[in-house]
Design a protein around this motif. Structure first.
Motif, short mmCIF file in Angstrom:
data_model
loop_
_atom_site.label_atom_id
_atom_site.label_comp_id
_atom_site.label_asym_id
_atom_site.label_seq_id
_atom_site.Cartn_x
_atom_site.Cartn_y
_atom_site.Cartn_z
N PRO A 108 0.61 -1.16 0.01
CA PRO A 108 -0.02 0.11 0.02
C PRO A 108 0.90 1.36 -0.10
O PRO A 108 0.23 2.20 -0.21
N ALA A 109 2.08 1.10 0.46
CA ALA A 109 2.99 2.48 0.18
C ALA A 109 3.27 2.80 -1.13
O ALA A 109 3.56 3.85 -1.37
N ALA A 110 3.23 1.97 -2.00
CA ALA A 110 3.71 2.19 -3.72
C ALA A 110 2.65 2.96 -4.06
O ALA A 110 1.34 2.81 -4.08
N PRO A 111 2.94 4.04 -4.54
CA PRO A 111 2.10 5.24 -5.24
C PRO A 111 1.62 4.67 -6.44
O PRO A 111 2.01 4.26 -7.46
N LEU A 112 0.15 4.51 -6.53
CA LEU A 112 -0.72 3.83 -7.75
C LEU A 112 -0.34 4.81 -8.87
O LEU A 112 -0.56 4.26 -9.69
N ASP A 113 -0.20 5.88 -8.85
CA ASP A 113 -0.05 6.77 -10.17
C ASP A 113 1.43 6.38 -10.77
O ASP A 113 1.74 6.64 -12.02
N LYS A 114 2.23 5.84 -10.05
CA LYS A 114 3.61 5.44 -10.62
C LYS A 114 3.57 3.93 -10.94
O LYS A 114 4.19 3.37 -11.84
N VAL A 115 3.15 3.01 -9.96
CA VAL A 115 3.29 1.53 -10.12
C VAL A 115 2.13 0.93 -11.29
O VAL A 115 2.41 -0.23 -11.36
N CYS A 116 1.32 1.67 -11.50
CA CYS A 116 0.34 1.16 -12.42
C CYS A 116 0.92 0.79 -13.69
O CYS A 116 0.45 -0.31 -14.35
N VAL A 117 2.01 1.52 -14.16
CA VAL A 117 2.83 0.64 -15.28
C VAL A 117 3.21 -0.64 -15.32
O VAL A 117 3.68 -1.35 -16.10
N LEU A 118 3.47 -1.18 -13.88
CA LEU A 118 3.77 -2.60 -13.76
C LEU A 118 2.62 -3.37 -13.86
O LEU A 118 2.89 -4.66 -14.32
N SER A 119 1.49 -3.24 -14.14
CA SER A 119 0.47 -4.00 -14.53
C SER A 119 0.30 -4.51 -16.00
O SER A 119 -0.40 -5.34 -16.43
N CYS A 120 1.16 -3.85 -16.86
CA CYS A 120 1.41 -4.06 -18.24
C CYS A 120 2.96 -3.86 -18.74
O CYS A 120 3.72 -4.77 -18.86
N GLY A 121 3.21 -2.60 -18.99
CA GLY A 121 4.34 -2.19 -19.67
C GLY A 121 5.67 -2.73 -19.20
O GLY A 121 6.35 -3.11 -20.04
N ILE A 122 5.68 -2.50 -17.79
CA ILE A 122 7.10 -2.85 -17.48
C ILE A 122 7.11 -4.42 -17.34
O ILE A 122 8.28 -4.93 -17.56
N SER A 123 6.19 -4.86 -16.58
CA SER A 123 6.22 -6.54 -16.59
C SER A 123 6.49 -7.18 -17.94
O SER A 123 7.18 -8.12 -17.90
N THR A 124 5.76 -6.53 -18.99
CA THR A 124 5.73 -7.31 -20.13
C THR A 124 7.37 -7.02 -21.05
O THR A 124 7.78 -8.04 -21.20
N GLY A 125 7.77 -5.85 -20.76
CA GLY A 125 9.28 -5.83 -21.41
C GLY A 125 10.38 -6.43 -20.56
O GLY A 125 11.26 -7.02 -21.06
N LEU A 126 10.37 -6.27 -19.32
CA LEU A 126 11.25 -6.86 -18.33
C LEU A 126 11.10 -8.25 -18.49
O LEU A 126 12.33 -9.03 -18.66
#
Length: 198
Positions: A108-126
């Motif tokens: 819950p400490a992760a800022p939602l407006d920043k970590v939202c890209v983990l739900s596709c873009g970052i996890s997909t490319g990495l």
């Protein structure tokens, strides 16, 4: 999709807070911070139990479904008519309804407006770089497109120890930012008469 249904609410990348959970859901509770995952996991099928695949038999990407799996009905409507779901997430809305297997609980400490890209873009490319391409240390990697997925792929190549990471994009304005993610050199196809792979 092959036969997409309309109208539907698009969107697959987001961050949010669980407002309520359905009957039998024990992995999540109201107040949990979460990311949607459009390639969900039932945790029971052979693919989910395998370390080699995430193509869940129940929840893999399905743009045609447009409804909830349990009862085959949409959770969205307007004037009594259904509005259909999109890849099990429909994140272009203030509220959405998802199968529990398409939701990942996060800190819950992760800022939602920043970590939202983990739900596709970052996890997909990495993930594509580290888990699929698996470039050996010292190798040369070429990445076509330096958007969110491409930048994450560059970061994956850097983590893997690639010595040359060639960023390829039609927009040269992306090159300086891509250097921060590990790209060592760049190619703009507009600058060449032959296909860049040559």
């Amino acid at each position: 999709g092959q036969t997409p249904v309309f109208p539907r609410i698009f969107g697959h990348e987001a961050g949010g807070i669980v407002e309520s959970v359905g009957e039998g859901v024990t992995d999540l509770a109201p107040g949990d911070h979460v990311l949607p995952v459009f390639t969900g996991e039932c945790k029971e099928c052979p693919h989910c139990k395998s370390a080699e695949s995430n193509m869940c038999d129940l929840l893999r990407i399905n743009t045609d479904r447009g409804v909830m799996i349990g009862d085959g009905r949409s959770r969205f409507s307007i004037n009594g008519k259904p509005i259909y779901h999109f890849v099990g997430t429909s994140t272009f809305s203030e509220y959405t309804v998802m199968h529990v297997g398409c939701v990942a609980k996060i800190n819950p400490a992760a800022p939602l407006d920043k970590v939202c890209v983990l739900s596709c873009g970052i996890s997909t490319g990495l993930g594509a770089t580290i888990n699929v391409a698996k470039p050996p240390k010292g190798s040369t990697v070429a990445i076509f497109g330096l958007g969110a997925v491409g930048l994450a792929a560059a970061e994956g190549a850097r983590i893997a120890g690639a010595s040359r990471i060639i960023g390829i994009d039609l927009n040269a304005n992306r090159f300086e930012e891509a250097r921060k993610f590990g790209c060592t050199e760049f190619v703009n196809p507009k600058d060449h008469d032959k296909p860049v792979q040559q």
